[in-house]
Scaffold this active site. Structure first.
Site, mmCIF file in Angstrom:
data_model
loop_
_atom_site.group_PDB
_atom_site.id
_atom_site.type_symbol
_atom_site.label_atom_id
_atom_site.label_comp_id
_atom_site.label_asym_id
_atom_site.label_seq_id
_atom_site.Cartn_x
_atom_site.Cartn_y
_atom_site.Cartn_z
ATOM 1 N N GLU A 98 0.824 -1.211 0.000
ATOM 2 C CA GLU A 98 0.000 0.000 0.000
ATOM 3 C C GLU A 98 0.861 1.264 0.000
ATOM 4 O O GLU A 98 0.609 2.203 -0.751
ATOM 5 C CB GLU A 98 -0.922 -0.012 1.222
ATOM 6 C CG GLU A 98 -1.679 1.295 1.474
ATOM 7 C CD GLU A 98 -2.618 1.689 0.359
ATOM 8 O OE1 GLU A 98 -3.098 2.845 0.384
ATOM 9 O OE2 GLU A 98 -2.887 0.862 -0.543
ATOM 10 N N HIS A 101 2.541 1.921 -3.315
ATOM 11 C CA HIS A 101 1.563 2.528 -4.226
ATOM 12 C C HIS A 101 1.441 4.024 -3.964
ATOM 13 O O HIS A 101 1.397 4.837 -4.903
ATOM 14 C CB HIS A 101 0.207 1.834 -4.034
ATOM 15 C CG HIS A 101 -0.902 2.435 -4.850
ATOM 16 N ND1 HIS A 101 -0.894 2.462 -6.224
ATOM 17 C CD2 HIS A 101 -2.061 3.026 -4.476
ATOM 18 C CE1 HIS A 101 -1.988 3.041 -6.665
ATOM 19 N NE2 HIS A 101 -2.712 3.404 -5.629
ATOM 20 N N HIS A 163 -12.065 6.194 -8.041
ATOM 21 C CA HIS A 163 -10.601 6.314 -7.964
ATOM 22 C C HIS A 163 -9.943 5.652 -9.177
ATOM 23 O O HIS A 163 -9.005 6.210 -9.769
ATOM 24 C CB HIS A 163 -10.125 5.669 -6.664
ATOM 25 C CG HIS A 163 -8.674 5.865 -6.381
ATOM 26 N ND1 HIS A 163 -8.055 7.092 -6.400
ATOM 27 C CD2 HIS A 163 -7.690 4.969 -6.071
ATOM 28 C CE1 HIS A 163 -6.776 6.959 -6.118
ATOM 29 N NE2 HIS A 163 -6.522 5.677 -5.914
ATOM 30 N N HIS A 271 -21.023 -6.871 -16.774
ATOM 31 C CA HIS A 271 -19.675 -6.543 -17.237
ATOM 32 C C HIS A 271 -19.283 -7.388 -18.453
ATOM 33 O O HIS A 271 -18.805 -6.862 -19.458
ATOM 34 C CB HIS A 271 -18.680 -6.782 -16.099
ATOM 35 C CG HIS A 271 -17.244 -6.599 -16.501
ATOM 36 N ND1 HIS A 271 -16.746 -5.423 -16.986
ATOM 37 C CD2 HIS A 271 -16.198 -7.479 -16.481
ATOM 38 C CE1 HIS A 271 -15.461 -5.566 -17.258
ATOM 39 N NE2 HIS A 271 -15.100 -6.794 -16.967
ATOM 40 N N HIS A 329 -5.157 -8.239 -17.031
ATOM 41 C CA HIS A 329 -6.452 -7.772 -17.550
ATOM 42 C C HIS A 329 -6.628 -6.279 -17.260
ATOM 43 O O HIS A 329 -7.096 -5.519 -18.117
ATOM 44 C CB HIS A 329 -7.577 -8.584 -16.915
ATOM 45 C CG HIS A 329 -8.904 -8.395 -17.565
ATOM 46 N ND1 HIS A 329 -9.129 -8.669 -18.897
ATOM 47 C CD2 HIS A 329 -10.089 -7.944 -17.071
ATOM 48 C CE1 HIS A 329 -10.396 -8.412 -19.195
ATOM 49 N NE2 HIS A 329 -10.993 -7.955 -18.106
#
Length: 353
Positions: A98, A101, A163, A271, A329
């Site tokens: 985290e 990032h 986000h 989706h 992906h």
């Protein structure tokens, strides 16, 4: 803590800034945009890795980690939380994922600030006005705010999805700025105007990314265990009302009950069904572009990338959502945004003979 984080951001940004400074490229401003674009793409991919490894709450406060600038300084607090919940969201590894990032995000922020300063300082010498660089600054601040809310609101699905979309939007704007700085005279010609379908394809792609983000943030990736059918049915039981109620906590309905499985199925089914429309439109756009020869290489890249994106999407189901394929992906979606933005610029600036 804030001073330490600022120093960390500047140190991380020092390497790409140094590479731009010492490069032989005559147009260092465009080089800076290109480096920022590359790191933003990396940030999106690493953000997907952070989300898919359930590391989003590895440091459950913001911007630091348990009030410190790095997990080393907050090691005792992290270990205490991990001891209380060994399989919970807080571990030393997840904390580092985290915070890495966040460090990368801060680096991108510093580079965008540098772009804005340079664009105003050298506005008389640059090809274009500094307003796009200024808009990028405010855009990345908005993205940072949603990054903070992602943590403080405990991974609320709508916040995490926005986000993601803002990250893709930042990638799109940087791509546009990079291509724009590299364009000189118009040497390509178009027999027909493809602006409308190119814009339509980009809008559809962002809608599909929003749906994909909704799948990921609601942990609905394996709600359908087969493909192209969904749990052995073409149209299974679908609960749209709970599936697409936006303002609710993770795993809950708006009334606070557990989210029914049929809602997760609906999220996954929409989706994968919408994906076929997106694929058709992008392939048709690529065919038209290849036919008129405005940007043949981009068209070829779109053909290849769409095929790989379909393959990786189906593989996530067949192999029960392995981490590597899931990250690939997400990376494919980001690359599609990049290519379609480049293509949109080209078709808008192709001259008519």
């Amino acid at each position: 803590m804030w001073v330490q984080l600022l120093i960390t951001a500047l140190l991380v940004a020092l390497l790409p800034l140094s590479l731009v400074w010492v490069s032989d490229d005559a147009d260092k401003y465009r080089k800076l945009i290109g480096v920022t674009l590359f790191l933003t793409l990396d940030l999106i991919i690493f953000g997907a890795f952070t989300r898919l490894t359930d590391s989003g709450l590895g440091c459950p406060d913001w911007p630091g980690c348990y009030g410190q600038a790095n997990p080393w300084q907050s090691l005792s607090a992290i270990q205490s939380a991990q001891a209380l919940m060994p399989h919970g969201p807080v571990t030393v590894q997840k904390a580092w994922i985290e915070m890495t990032h966040r460090y990368l995000a801060m680096c991108v922020g510093v580079l965008i600030v540098a772009q804005m300063i340079i664009s105003w300082w050298r506005r008389s010498k640059l090809k274009h006005s500094p307003w796009l660089a200024t808009g990028l600054f405010f855009f990345v601040c908005l993205q940072g705010a949603f990054g903070a809310w992602t943590v403080t609101l405990k991974l609320q699905p709508v916040i995490v999805t926005i986000h993601l979309l803002l990250g893709m939007g930042l990638l799109a704007l940087l791509t546009w700025a990079w291509v724009r700085e590299g364009s000189n005279t118009l040497t390509q010609y178009a027999k027909q105007n493809l602006t409308g379908i190119a814009t339509f394809a980009l809008v559809l792609l962002f809608l599909q990314i929003a749906l994909g983000g909704w799948v990921s943030t609601n942990y609905a990736a394996l709600a359908c265990h087969d493909y192209p059918l969904c749990n052995g049915e073409l149209i299974p039981e679908l609960d749209f009302s709970h599936a697409f109620s936006l303002w609710r906590q993770l795993g809950q309905t708006t009334s606070g009950e557990f989210l029914p499985f049929s809602a997760l199925v609906a999220i996954q089914w929409v989706h994968r069904s919408f994906a076929w429309l997106v694929v058709f439109v992008i392939l048709y756009l690529a065919y038209l572009v290849k036919k008129i020869g405005v940007a043949s290489n981009l068209a070829k890249a779109l053909f290849i990338l769409i095929f790989l994106q379909l393959l990786s999407g189906a593989s996530t189901v067949f192999f029960s959502w392995p981490l590597l394929i899931a990250v690939i992906h997400n990376a494919g979606a980001a690359l599609l945004v990049l290519l379609l933005c480049m293509l949109n610029y080209r078709v808008r600036h192709a001259a008519t003979p």
